[in-house]
Design an enzyme around this catalytic site. Structure first.
Site, PDB file in Angstrom:
ATOM      1  N   HIS A  39       0.861  -1.184   0.000  1.00  0.00           N
ATOM      2  CA  HIS A  39       0.000   0.000   0.000  1.00  0.00           C
ATOM      3  C   HIS A  39       0.892   1.228   0.000  1.00  0.00           C
ATOM      4  O   HIS A  39       1.950   1.244   0.607  1.00  0.00           O
ATOM      5  CB  HIS A  39      -0.896   0.018   1.247  1.00  0.00           C
ATOM      6  N   ASP A  73      -7.934  -5.186  -0.248  1.00  0.00           N
ATOM      7  CA  ASP A  73      -8.385  -6.004  -1.381  1.00  0.00           C
ATOM      8  C   ASP A  73      -8.083  -7.481  -1.195  1.00  0.00           C
ATOM      9  O   ASP A  73      -8.612  -8.324  -1.919  1.00  0.00           O
ATOM     10  CB  ASP A  73      -7.712  -5.504  -2.662  1.00  0.00           C
TER      11      ASP A  73
HETATM   12  C1  SDX Z   1      -6.106   0.230  -2.902  1.00  0.00           C
HETATM   13  O1  SDX Z   1      -4.378   4.749  -1.999  1.00  0.00           O
HETATM   14  C2  SDX Z   1      -5.324   4.123  -1.379  1.00  0.00           C
HETATM   15  O2  SDX Z   1      -5.723   4.478  -0.309  1.00  0.00           O
HETATM   16  C3  SDX Z   1      -5.830   2.902  -2.134  1.00  0.00           C
HETATM   17  C4  SDX Z   1      -6.866   2.056  -1.382  1.00  0.00           C
HETATM   18  C5  SDX Z   1      -8.142   2.842  -1.122  1.00  0.00           C
HETATM   19  O3  SDX Z   1      -8.876   2.470  -0.209  1.00  0.00           O
HETATM   20  O4  SDX Z   1      -8.431   3.781  -1.908  1.00  0.00           O
HETATM   21  O5  SDX Z   1      -6.332   1.611  -0.166  1.00  0.00           O
HETATM   22  C6  SDX Z   1      -7.270   0.838  -2.217  1.00  0.00           C
HETATM   23  O6  SDX Z   1      -5.828   0.599  -4.011  1.00  0.00           O
HETATM   24  C7  SDX Z   1      -5.240  -0.746  -2.143  1.00  0.00           C
HETATM   25  C8  SDX Z   1      -3.973  -1.183  -2.957  1.00  0.00           C
HETATM   26  C9  SDX Z   1      -4.434  -2.284  -3.934  1.00  0.00           C
HETATM   27  N1  SDX Z   1      -3.334  -2.595  -4.902  1.00  0.00           N
HETATM   28  C10 SDX Z   1      -2.771  -3.824  -4.884  1.00  0.00           C
HETATM   29  O7  SDX Z   1      -2.975  -4.684  -4.036  1.00  0.00           O
HETATM   30  C11 SDX Z   1      -1.828  -4.062  -6.056  1.00  0.00           C
HETATM   31  C12 SDX Z   1      -0.510  -4.656  -5.554  1.00  0.00           C
HETATM   32  N2  SDX Z   1       0.188  -3.591  -4.786  1.00  0.00           N
HETATM   33  C13 SDX Z   1       1.204  -2.836  -5.501  1.00  0.00           C
HETATM   34  O8  SDX Z   1       0.834  -2.530  -6.808  1.00  0.00           O
HETATM   35  C14 SDX Z   1       1.713  -1.660  -4.663  1.00  0.00           C
HETATM   36  O9  SDX Z   1       1.925  -2.126  -3.408  1.00  0.00           O
HETATM   37  C15 SDX Z   1       0.886  -0.379  -4.562  1.00  0.00           C
HETATM   38  C16 SDX Z   1       0.582   0.201  -5.904  1.00  0.00           C
HETATM   39  C17 SDX Z   1      -0.378  -0.636  -3.838  1.00  0.00           C
HETATM   40  C18 SDX Z   1       1.709   0.639  -3.772  1.00  0.00           C
HETATM   41  O10 SDX Z   1       2.858   0.852  -4.489  1.00  0.00           O
HETATM   42  P1  SDX Z   1       3.908   1.966  -3.979  1.00  0.00           P
HETATM   43  O11 SDX Z   1       3.646   2.442  -2.617  1.00  0.00           O
HETATM   44  O12 SDX Z   1       4.023   2.962  -5.053  1.00  0.00           O
HETATM   45  O13 SDX Z   1       5.180   1.128  -3.770  1.00  0.00           O
HETATM   46  P2  SDX Z   1       6.197   0.854  -4.904  1.00  0.00           P
HETATM   47  O14 SDX Z   1       5.456   0.464  -6.144  1.00  0.00           O
HETATM   48  O15 SDX Z   1       7.129   2.000  -4.951  1.00  0.00           O
HETATM   49  O16 SDX Z   1       6.894  -0.446  -4.321  1.00  0.00           O
HETATM   50  C19 SDX Z   1       7.857  -0.303  -3.283  1.00  0.00           C
HETATM   51  C20 SDX Z   1       8.670  -1.593  -3.363  1.00  0.00           C
HETATM   52  C21 SDX Z   1       9.106  -1.901  -4.796  1.00  0.00           C
HETATM   53  O17 SDX Z   1      10.309  -2.640  -4.703  1.00  0.00           O
HETATM   54  P3  SDX Z   1      11.701  -1.780  -4.967  1.00  0.00           P
HETATM   55  O18 SDX Z   1      11.575  -1.164  -6.339  1.00  0.00           O
HETATM   56  O19 SDX Z   1      11.768  -0.756  -3.845  1.00  0.00           O
HETATM   57  O20 SDX Z   1      12.783  -2.847  -4.895  1.00  0.00           O
HETATM   58  O21 SDX Z   1       7.825  -2.689  -2.963  1.00  0.00           O
HETATM   59  C22 SDX Z   1       7.668  -3.564  -4.045  1.00  0.00           C
HETATM   60  C23 SDX Z   1       8.029  -2.808  -5.310  1.00  0.00           C
HETATM   61  O22 SDX Z   1       8.519  -3.699  -6.318  1.00  0.00           O
HETATM   62  N3  SDX Z   1       6.245  -3.939  -4.049  1.00  0.00           N
HETATM   63  C24 SDX Z   1       5.805  -5.167  -4.233  1.00  0.00           C
HETATM   64  C25 SDX Z   1       4.408  -5.080  -4.095  1.00  0.00           C
HETATM   65  N4  SDX Z   1       4.057  -3.805  -3.860  1.00  0.00           N
HETATM   66  C26 SDX Z   1       5.206  -3.096  -3.833  1.00  0.00           C
HETATM   67  N5  SDX Z   1       6.436  -6.334  -4.507  1.00  0.00           N
HETATM   68  C27 SDX Z   1       5.645  -7.435  -4.634  1.00  0.00           C
HETATM   69  N6  SDX Z   1       4.295  -7.442  -4.520  1.00  0.00           N
HETATM   70  C28 SDX Z   1       3.654  -6.264  -4.240  1.00  0.00           C
HETATM   71  N7  SDX Z   1       2.316  -6.259  -4.141  1.00  0.00           N
END
Ligand code: SDX
Length: 431
Positions: free
Chosen positions: A308, A366
């Site tokens: 998140h 989710d």
């Molecule tokens: C919702 O914003 C809100 O409030 C949203 C929400 C709401 O109520 O409105 O809460 C609802 O959208 C919840 C989130 C649902 N999305 C998912 O479950 C999709 C999977 N999650 C990822 O796509 C990700 O975690 C995000 C998009 C949710 C958040 O991404 P960030 O904060 O931008 O983090 P990032 O992409 O910069 O990742 C940081 C690190 C990265 O590794 P590095 O590049 O630092 O080495 O964490 C890793 C990412 O690769 N990472 C994951 C991961 N999420 C982040 N690795 C594996 N699996 C994951 N799910």
């Protein structure tokens, strides 16, 4: 508006600039950079807005490190346990929990706006039967402004109120109609003698050929899912609604924009993507393979339902939904649901893995919502529409707060331009 309590000093090429620091009622201080460009001739740079407060708001507060979520100061777990969705709608819209009389009046107003203009049913016929329900919802919600002209003037407080109630009331009807259309069943009209969540379940699952009784445990679980998804500060879809509204667009068009943004798999579409991922994993023994892929820098696979932007601890909503998942699956006698078994084992293995612990990637809202919705009989394509039904009150509340803000101006970010500097046109013969 918060007052400046101290200031930050910025020094650029020997010139010092004092930037006011505004203090919130709770959470991080903010540096007020509204005069930065006019004073210092520089922009700030923050793609994804990870360090940027886009507005000041009194509606929802999230502490990502503590895993806390407050609606008008009330913790989400207390609201999920003691309140219900329409009462939370009142709280988000008006700022206080309603008295018994206020609650009765609000619920009556919502109940009496649940029907859709009869002409709108023909809009659905323009879609293919295999259209994604979110595509239908974006189209039909945007079209509300073509039918409800008397509540599109955003400068009229009464029209804003009517549009707000209409959207909260009609969104379940539209979502249920989108579902019925895609499965080729007749639309089921809302009823005024059952509660909001029961009405939605009945509009989705009843058929004219027989009576339909809503199971109270399922309607309670549905209401809890609505409550847990109602608002979430300045997430991507809410920010979309605010930006669209800042141009003065009518509320129906702005909510349609929010629905379009919510559809993305990184946002509200994650509940559908999460369940599809759990199904692809299929069995517990394949979990290590997928965890390895999620950790592999060369693989863009991510564990849907994990991580998140704000929560760097357990999403408090996931905790509550985990309880509901157990209740619903036990009621339905599917507690040995293979998808739930994979979900529980995946959660266990991921949380024990240093990669996820170090990056503070925990199950989010989710992760469990999809499992409950599947158990209730919804196809995955209906997961995000249900999220949209719930989040409508959050979008509307934030929209209402913004529209009356005396500082309201059109949202217009700048950029860090790295393209070509000025150059002269070259005739094609000389290229
Ligand atoms: C919702 O914003 C809100 O409030 C949203 C929400 C709401 O109520 O409105 O809460 C609802 O959208 C919840 C989130 C649902 N999305 C998912 O479950 C999709 C999977 N999650 C990822 O796509 C990700 O975690 C995000 C998009 C949710 C958040 O991404 P960030 O904060 O931008 O983090 P990032 O992409 O910069 O990742 C940081 C690190 C990265 O590794 P590095 O590049 O630092 O080495 O964490 C890793 C990412 O690769 N990472 C994951 C991961 N999420 C982040 N690795 C594996 N699996 C994951 N799910």
């Amino acid at each position: 508006m918060a007052e400046a309590t101290k200031s930050a000093k910025l020094s650029i090429d020997g010139n010092d600039f004092d930037l006011p620091i505004l203090s919130p009622s709770v959470g991080p201080d903010v540096i007020d950079i509204r005069k930065l460009y006019s004073q210092a001739g520089v922009f700030t740079y923050d793609p994804g807005f990870t360090s940027t407060a886009s507005c000041d708001s009194t509606i929802t507060f999230i502490d990502g490190n503590k895993g806390e979520l407050l609606h008008r100061g009330y913790p989400i777990d207390q609201l999920a346990d003691k309140s219900h969705y329409l009462e939370v709608c009142y709280l988000l819209l008006y700022g206080e929990l309603p008295s018994a009389a206020q609650a009765e009046d609000f619920e009556s107003r919502v109940t009496n706006h649940t029907m859709l203009h009869e002409q709108m049913q023909f809009l659905f016929r323009g879609f293919r039967r295999d259209a994604h329900p979110m595509a239908i919802m974006v189209g039909v919600v945007g079209a509300l402004s073509a039918f409800y002209h008397d509540s599109t003037d955003i400068n009229d407080p009464w029209q804003r109120e009517v549009a707000s109630v209409r959207m909260i009331a009609k969104m379940p009807t539209i979502a249920a109609m989108a579902y019925k259309y895609t499965i080729g069943q007749p639309f089921v009209y809302p009823r005024n003698d059952i509660d909001y969540a029961s009405n939605f379940l009945r509009m989705c699952f009843a058929v004219p050929a027989e009576d339909y009784e809503v199971n109270p445990i399922l309607s309670r679980a549905m209401d809890r899912i609505f409550t847990l998804h109602a608002d979430h500060e300045q997430n991507a879809s809410t920010s979309t609604v605010r930006l669209a509204s800042s141009s003065g667009a009518n509320p129906f068009a702005c909510i349609a924009a929010g629905i379009a943004c919510l559809w993305g798999p990184a946002h509200g579409g994650a509940n559908q993507a999460c369940l599809e991922m759990l199904r692809e994993i299929g069995t517990v023994d394949r979990i290590p393979e997928f965890i390895a892929r999620a950790k592999d820098k060369n693989d863009d696979f991510r564990l849907m339902g994990f991580g998140h932007r704000v929560y760097k601890n357990f999403d408090p909503r996931a905790k509550v939904l985990k309880q509901s998942a157990d209740e619903v699956l036990e009621l339905l006698g599917v507690e040995d649901n293979p998808t739930l078994q994979v979900a529980k084992e995946l959660e266990k293995q991921a949380l024990a893995d240093p990669y996820f612990a170090d990056k503070k990637l925990f199950p989010n809202v989710d992760f469990y919502s999809g499992i409950i919705l599947e158990a209730m009989g919804f196809p995955t394509s209906m997961f995000t529409p249900i999220f949209a039904v719930s989040r409508t009150v959050g979008w509307i509340s934030q929209w209402k707060e913004m529209i009356v803000d005396p500082q309201l101006k059109i949202g217009r970010p700048r950029q860090l331009y790295t393209g070509a500097v000025q150059r002269d046109y070259v005739d094609i013969e000389k290229r």
